[in-house]
Design an enzyme around this catalytic site. Structure first.
Site, short mmCIF file in Angstrom:
data_model
loop_
_atom_site.label_atom_id
_atom_site.label_comp_id
_atom_site.label_asym_id
_atom_site.label_seq_id
_atom_site.Cartn_x
_atom_site.Cartn_y
_atom_site.Cartn_z
CB THR A 1 46.97 44.01 -17.02
OG1 THR A 1 47.79 44.78 -16.15
CG2 THR A 1 46.84 42.61 -16.41
CG ASP A 2 51.56 47.07 -16.98
OD1 ASP A 2 50.57 46.81 -16.26
OD2 ASP A 2 52.22 48.13 -16.87
P1 NAD Z 1 36.32 48.02 -14.85
O1 NAD Z 1 36.40 47.31 -13.55
O2 NAD Z 1 36.07 49.50 -14.88
O3 NAD Z 1 35.15 47.35 -15.74
C1 NAD Z 1 34.96 45.98 -15.84
C2 NAD Z 1 33.62 45.73 -16.51
O4 NAD Z 1 33.45 44.31 -16.63
C3 NAD Z 1 32.42 46.26 -15.71
O5 NAD Z 1 31.50 46.91 -16.57
C4 NAD Z 1 31.79 44.97 -15.13
O6 NAD Z 1 30.39 45.08 -14.93
C5 NAD Z 1 32.14 43.96 -16.21
N1 NAD Z 1 32.18 42.58 -15.71
C6 NAD Z 1 32.80 42.13 -14.59
N2 NAD Z 1 32.58 40.81 -14.44
C7 NAD Z 1 31.83 40.42 -15.51
C8 NAD Z 1 31.30 39.17 -15.94
N3 NAD Z 1 31.51 38.05 -15.23
N4 NAD Z 1 30.59 39.13 -17.09
C9 NAD Z 1 30.37 40.27 -17.81
N5 NAD Z 1 30.83 41.47 -17.44
C10 NAD Z 1 31.56 41.55 -16.30
O7 NAD Z 1 37.65 47.63 -15.60
P2 NAD Z 1 38.58 48.47 -16.60
O8 NAD Z 1 39.54 49.25 -15.79
O9 NAD Z 1 37.73 49.10 -17.61
O10 NAD Z 1 39.40 47.28 -17.25
C11 NAD Z 1 38.93 46.62 -18.43
C12 NAD Z 1 39.93 45.56 -18.84
O11 NAD Z 1 41.20 46.17 -19.10
C13 NAD Z 1 40.18 44.48 -17.79
O12 NAD Z 1 40.30 43.25 -18.44
C14 NAD Z 1 41.50 44.90 -17.16
O13 NAD Z 1 42.19 43.77 -16.67
C15 NAD Z 1 42.21 45.52 -18.34
N6 NAD Z 1 43.21 46.55 -18.03
C16 NAD Z 1 42.89 47.60 -17.22
C17 NAD Z 1 43.85 48.59 -16.97
C18 NAD Z 1 43.52 49.81 -16.13
O14 NAD Z 1 44.40 50.61 -15.85
N7 NAD Z 1 42.27 50.01 -15.70
C19 NAD Z 1 45.12 48.48 -17.54
C20 NAD Z 1 45.42 47.39 -18.36
C21 NAD Z 1 44.44 46.44 -18.59
#
Ligand code: NAD
Ligand code: TYD
Length: 339
Positions: A125-126
């Site tokens: 992430t940023d």
């Molecule tokens: P989200 O919270 O919607 O989904 C996370 C998923 O990970 C869920 O399905 C959850 O069940 C699973 N999870 C959590 N803990 C776990 C574990 N211990 N073992 C296995 N599965 C597990 O998140 P998102 O918004 O889809 O983000 C996904 C990734 O992208 C993350 O790494 C986040 O840091 C990164 N990210 C998100 C954004 C954003 O705007 N949402 C921006 C940049 C980066």
């Protein structure tokens, strides 16, 4: 090509699986997801119908799950989306963020070393760059900026990035890292700004804007993020970090007003509430590297993307209403009760 996608019952991971199934129908995809509060297997229903797709429920931090899975499946590529992802939750309870986001990534990378995957992609992430001042619109996040995380969430993601780079340097693990700005689109859990505001506006409930609402986020449509990760998997250089963003800065207030206008709801629903602790002021990505080296550019303008996203939430009420009616209510009270 056999790919492990972790955390794909969540927002971006599920969109990534749909994207990859369309673009690379010949890939075998295995999803590992613990189905935490924000993981929803129902989201993956269309993917489950494909014969070269498998879902495994399990924790990325559990070696007894991860190692046998790698041994059995012999993955070529791992894309790690699994994480605790909500800043407000990390402020309330950092422990699980450290376990999943740091130790979970370590377990996956240990297995990736042992079973010699050809690429380990860490979805970052940023927010690891901290924030930028509001009065310096000339400044943007570049890949070589120092890591200065503000929240337990971003500190845990920064730790995972550093660990991934260390595994590359020390053990030669073929790691790539992407650092994306805020995503929006279908299947985002309604605790994050955009889906929360859409759901509450539709119910004519107050819309809680933190502080003054002047904080700036750089919004990217989720499909553009998925395409960027695909480009990095195809042609990215191991050991490298790629920022992903599309110069789409908006204040939170602008975003909330856009949602209200599109839904035909009054701005009087906006309610200013106490600020988030340590609230980052501005995020803004410089995407020059991924553009110049991999030819990636975003294709969805914010005005189109937000319209499509609002339409999706209108057409898929059942998906988010089930979430809102359950455990989420209790969480909402804990988070906003004392503001
Ligand atoms: P989200 O919270 O919607 O989904 C996370 C998923 O990970 C869920 O399905 C959850 O069940 C699973 N999870 C959590 N803990 C776990 C574990 N211990 N073992 C296995 N599965 C597990 O998140 P998102 O918004 O889809 O983000 C996904 C990734 O992208 C993350 O790494 C986040 O840091 C990164 N990210 C998100 C954004 C954003 O705007 N949402 C921006 C940049 C980066
Ligand atoms: P969020 O969607 O939690 O993403 P992040 O904190 O990772 O950027 O929040 C986006 C912005 O919206 C952030 O500045 C905090 C603000 N915000 C509110 O004003 N009210 C809310 O109810 C939420 C969830 C967020």
């Amino acid at each position: 090509m056999k790919m492990l996608v972790t955390g794909a019952a969540g927002f971006i991971g599920s969109n990534f699986v749909f994207y990859m199934q369309e673009e690379h129908p010949d890939y075998d995809i295995v999803v590992l997801d613990a189905l935490t509060y924000c993981g929803n297997l129902e989201t993956l229903k269309p993917a489950l119908k494909k014969k070269n797709f498998r879902f495994v429920k399990g924790d990325i931090a559990d070696r007894d799950v991860v190692f046998p899975l790698f041994r059995e499946e012999k993955f070529d590529v791992v894309v790690n989306f699994a994480a605790e992802s909500h800043v407000d939750r990390s402020i309330e309870d950092p422990g699980i963020f450290l376990k999943t986001n740091i130790l979970g990534t370590q377990v996956l990378m240990d297995a990736a070393r042992e079973y010699q995957v050809s690429r380990f992609h860490q979805v970052g992430t940023d927010e690891v760059y901290g924030d930028l001042p509001l009065d310096r619109p000339d400044l943007f996040f570049t890949e070589d900026m120092p890591i200065t995380a503000s929240s337990p969430y971003s500190a845990s993601k920064a730790s995972a990035d550093l660990l991934a780079l260390a595994y590359h340097r020390t053990y030669g693990l073929p790691v790539t890292i992407s650092r994306c700005s805020n995503n929006y689109g279908p299947y985002q859990f309604p605790e994050k700004l955009i889906p929360l505001m859409i759901a509450r506006a539709l119910d004519d409930k107050d819309l809680p804007v933190y502080g003054t609402g002047e904080n700036v986020r750089d919004w990217l449509y989720v499909k553009d993020h998925c395409r960027a990760i695909d480009r990095i998997l195809q042609d990215g250089e191991v050991g490298q970090v790629y920022n992903i963003g599309g110069h789409n800065e908006r204040t939170n207030l602008q975003v909330v007003k856009t949602i209200l206008h599109q839904l035909g709801k009054p701005e009087s629903l906006i309610t200013f509430v106490g600020d988030r602790k340590g609230h980052d002021l501005r995020y803004a990505i410089d995407p020059t590297k991924i553009h110049d080296q991999l030819g990636w550019l975003p294709t969805t303008a914010f005005d189109d993307g937000i319209r499509q996203t609002i339409d999706w939430y209108l057409e898929n009420k059942a998906w988010w209403e089930r979430i809102i009616s359950g455990e989420y209510q209790q969480y909402y009270k804990e988070m906003y009760g004392n503001r």
